[in-house]
Enzyme design. Structure first.
Site, PDB file in Angstrom:
ATOM      1  N   HIS A 255       0.700 -11.636   2.209  1.00 62.18           N
ATOM      2  CA  HIS A 255      -0.393 -10.994   1.483  1.00 62.18           C
ATOM      3  C   HIS A 255      -1.115 -11.955   0.530  1.00 62.18           C
ATOM      4  CE1 HIS A 255      -1.600  -6.632   0.267  1.00 62.18           C
ATOM      5  NE2 HIS A 255      -2.651  -7.405   0.362  1.00 62.18           N
TER       6      HIS A 255
ATOM      7  N   TYR B 203       0.829  -1.203   0.000  1.00 62.63           N
ATOM      8  CA  TYR B 203       0.000   0.000   0.000  1.00 62.63           C
ATOM      9  C   TYR B 203       0.871   1.264   0.000  1.00 62.63           C
ATOM     10  CZ  TYR B 203      -3.783  -3.121   1.624  1.00 62.63           C
ATOM     11  OH  TYR B 203      -4.705  -4.144   1.763  1.00 62.63           O
TER      12      TYR B 203
END
Length: 280
Positions: free
Chosen positions: A110, A52
């Site tokens: 992730h 991010y």
């Protein structure tokens, strides 16, 4: 911890609020202000990720906040390109440096990236980082049961949590039941779905009107009653407050069943099937 939001205890003893703040695309000063506001009004779980590119933003929001660090639960995630053991260890350290933190409460892989097939190495790095005090609890995102079984078989350590795509159009019933049977907590990413028509769905609007709530509140209450931790993202102060105002009503069995019927076989938002998807 903020007692206005109920908590769940993971199998390793870490407590997490049942709703947190997603931070994808919350960057820079505006992102730090939005995250800081969320903390001010009661959020204690903040979800971030290396990819991010906002771990520093999260750290800045924490620096601005008057809430003690030990009352917060901060999450970040390891990207697919750094899943070999040495790279994973370095990336965990880099994540901490970016946020100016001594530890993460929760750190996740992730995606499994099964074609690359380094996720067991990455998991061993998370196990060791937890032993070194860099992480309090370790988990994964988007892992299928076969991936989860392999982690435990090869390392004897089971993830505390699996963060998966979960929303009314893709309710992941089989995966959720597997988690429950194996004492792994379900967490919902994209809990409100990325498609606008979820907010216009007639079933959801009827339920919302019955309770004088918004469709978003009904969906987040649905996640809570499923036993899943949701992490809706919002930079709006009004929407942030709305999203945690879900504990003064309950959906009945009929309404839960009606929402369950909204799921679709092709309900994934971006066709990101963990069996084949590779994230880097």
């Amino acid at each position: 911890m903020n007692k206005s939001i109920p908590e769940i205890t993971l199998h390793d003893g870490l407590t997490l609020p049942v709703i947190g703040l997603g931070t994808y695309n919350l960057n820079g000063n505006a992102g730090a202000s939005a995250i800081n506001h969320a903390i001010d009004i009661g959020y204690r779980l903040i979800d971030s990720a290396y990819n991010y590119e906002n771990e520093g933003t999260v750290g800045e929001a924490l620096r601005r906040s008057s809430i003690p660090r030990e009352e917060l639960r901060i999450t970040s995630k390891l990207p697919g390109r750094y899943q070999t053991y040495d790279k994973a260890v370095t990336t965990i350290q880099e994540s901490l440096y970016r946020a100016n933190l001594d530890y993460y409460d929760l750190y996740l892989i992730h995606w499994p990236n099964p074609i690359q097939d380094d996720y067991v190495e990455a998991w061993q790095a998370l196990i060791d980082a937890k032993k070194w005090g860099l992480i309090r609890s370790i988990g994964v995102c988007n892992f299928l049961p076969k991936h989860l079984e392999r982690l435990e078989k090869e390392t004897a350590v089971k993830p505390s949590i699996n963060q998966i795509e979960l929303h009314p159009f893709f309710n992941q019933e089989a995966q959720r039941k597997w988690h429950e049977a194996n004492n792994i907590q379900t967490q919902s990413w994209s809990p409100l779905a990325r498609v606008k028509n979820v907010l216009e769905n007639e079933t959801l609007r009827n339920i919302a009107n019955h309770y004088n709530k918004t469709v978003s509140q009904v969906i987040l209450r649905w996640h809570y009653q499923l036993g899943s931790i949701s992490i809706p993202k919002s930079a709006s102060p009004e929407r942030q407050r709305e999203n945690i105002s879900i504990f003064d009503f309950s959906l009945n069995e009929t309404e839960m069943s009606e929402i369950a019927k909204l799921t679709r076989p092709d309900g994934r938002q971006k066709d990101q099937d963990p069996a084949t998807y590779e994230e880097f």
